[in-house]
Motif scaffolding. Sequence first.
Motif, short mmCIF file in Angstrom:
data_model
loop_
_atom_site.label_atom_id
_atom_site.label_comp_id
_atom_site.label_asym_id
_atom_site.label_seq_id
_atom_site.Cartn_x
_atom_site.Cartn_y
_atom_site.Cartn_z
N ILE A 1 0.84 -1.21 0.00
CA ILE A 1 0.00 0.00 0.00
C ILE A 1 0.87 1.25 0.00
O ILE A 1 0.57 2.23 -0.69
N GLU A 2 1.96 1.22 0.78
CA GLU A 2 2.86 2.38 0.86
C GLU A 2 4.27 2.00 0.44
O GLU A 2 5.25 2.45 1.04
N TYR A 3 4.37 1.21 -0.60
CA TYR A 3 5.68 0.69 -1.00
C TYR A 3 6.67 1.80 -1.35
O TYR A 3 7.89 1.66 -1.17
N LYS A 4 6.16 2.94 -1.84
CA LYS A 4 7.06 4.03 -2.24
C LYS A 4 7.74 4.70 -1.06
O LYS A 4 8.72 5.41 -1.22
N ARG A 5 7.22 4.44 0.16
CA ARG A 5 7.83 5.01 1.36
C ARG A 5 8.70 3.99 2.10
O ARG A 5 9.23 4.29 3.16
N GLU A 6 8.84 2.81 1.50
CA GLU A 6 9.67 1.76 2.09
C GLU A 6 11.11 1.89 1.59
O GLU A 6 11.36 1.81 0.38
N VAL A 7 12.05 2.09 2.50
CA VAL A 7 13.45 2.24 2.08
C VAL A 7 13.96 0.96 1.41
O VAL A 7 14.76 1.02 0.48
N SER A 8 13.47 -0.19 1.87
CA SER A 8 13.90 -1.46 1.27
C SER A 8 13.49 -1.55 -0.20
O SER A 8 14.19 -2.17 -1.01
N PHE A 9 12.34 -0.93 -0.55
CA PHE A 9 11.90 -0.92 -1.95
C PHE A 9 12.88 -0.14 -2.81
O PHE A 9 13.29 -0.60 -3.88
N TRP A 10 13.30 1.04 -2.35
CA TRP A 10 14.21 1.88 -3.13
C TRP A 10 15.62 1.29 -3.20
O TRP A 10 16.31 1.42 -4.22
N ILE A 11 16.04 0.64 -2.12
CA ILE A 11 17.32 -0.06 -2.16
C ILE A 11 17.28 -1.14 -3.23
O ILE A 11 18.21 -1.30 -4.03
N THR A 12 16.14 -1.86 -3.27
CA THR A 12 15.99 -2.94 -4.25
C THR A 12 15.91 -2.41 -5.67
O THR A 12 16.52 -2.98 -6.59
N VAL A 13 15.18 -1.31 -5.87
CA VAL A 13 15.09 -0.69 -7.20
C VAL A 13 16.49 -0.32 -7.70
O VAL A 13 16.86 -0.62 -8.84
N GLY A 14 17.26 0.34 -6.82
CA GLY A 14 18.61 0.75 -7.20
C GLY A 14 19.50 -0.43 -7.52
O GLY A 14 20.18 -0.46 -8.56
N MET A 15 19.50 -1.43 -6.63
CA MET A 15 20.37 -2.59 -6.83
C MET A 15 19.96 -3.43 -8.04
O MET A 15 20.81 -3.88 -8.82
N LEU A 16 18.65 -3.65 -8.18
CA LEU A 16 18.18 -4.46 -9.30
C LEU A 16 18.48 -3.78 -10.63
O LEU A 16 18.90 -4.43 -11.59
N PHE A 17 18.29 -2.47 -10.67
CA PHE A 17 18.64 -1.70 -11.87
C PHE A 17 20.12 -1.86 -12.18
O PHE A 17 20.50 -2.12 -13.34
N TYR A 18 20.95 -1.72 -11.15
CA TYR A 18 22.40 -1.80 -11.36
C TYR A 18 22.82 -3.18 -11.86
O TYR A 18 23.52 -3.30 -12.88
N TYR A 19 22.40 -4.22 -11.14
CA TYR A 19 22.89 -5.56 -11.48
C TYR A 19 22.32 -6.07 -12.81
O TYR A 19 23.05 -6.65 -13.61
N LEU A 20 21.03 -5.84 -13.05
CA LEU A 20 20.44 -6.32 -14.31
C LEU A 20 21.00 -5.56 -15.51
O LEU A 20 21.19 -6.14 -16.58
#
Length: 202
Positions: free
Chosen positions: A137-156
């Motif tokens: 519901i509030e995934y955009k305010r979850e720091v773990s979500f943004w960490i994952t977005v950054g890392m997944l973008f980088y590695y993929l």
Amino acid sequence: MLLKEIIIYFEFATVLVALFSYQKHKQLYFKCFVAYVLVVFGFEYLIGNFFEKDNQGIYNIYTFFEFNLVSIIYYNLNKEKLSRLIISYLIGVFNCVYFLSFFFLILQNYTVTIGALIVSVFMIFYLKELLNSDKIIEYKREVSFWITVGMLFYYLCTIPFLALVYFIGLKGIFLFKIINIITIITHLCFIFGLLWSKRTEN
């Protein structure tokens, strides 16, 4: 100023913001993330200032800390038993390949790419779990979500380039410029997520 030199400032900014956010997020995964950005900045600083030419050995040590810290982050973020079991198994596989690479040097051409593929799987497990949880519901305010977005973008994004470098031996300024741009975007994701995220509940 070269793009490579600019990256160190983004990495330093990520470290500062992560340290300032430490009181907001006291979970083990976040402590591992802080350790991860410190390792990234520390090794990049060392390589850029002291081991610019003969840095293969330093990168090998960096690879061990990088992928194991990311693995611990996602072992703690994932709560499903099956996901954790698979993560534990793949951590073991990666570390076996890593230590064997000191005896079979040819494996050193594959450890980074194998590690990137493995941790990408961990992140997909986490996003799947997030999608099925109340936190969506509030995934955009979850720091773990943004960490994952950054890392997944980088590695993929870097996997194809790493394959060209390590498997084919292709090296060029343009290739590394693209990787540098990907790295900057990754740290922008980290910084935005750290600043925008809400306090994590225990």
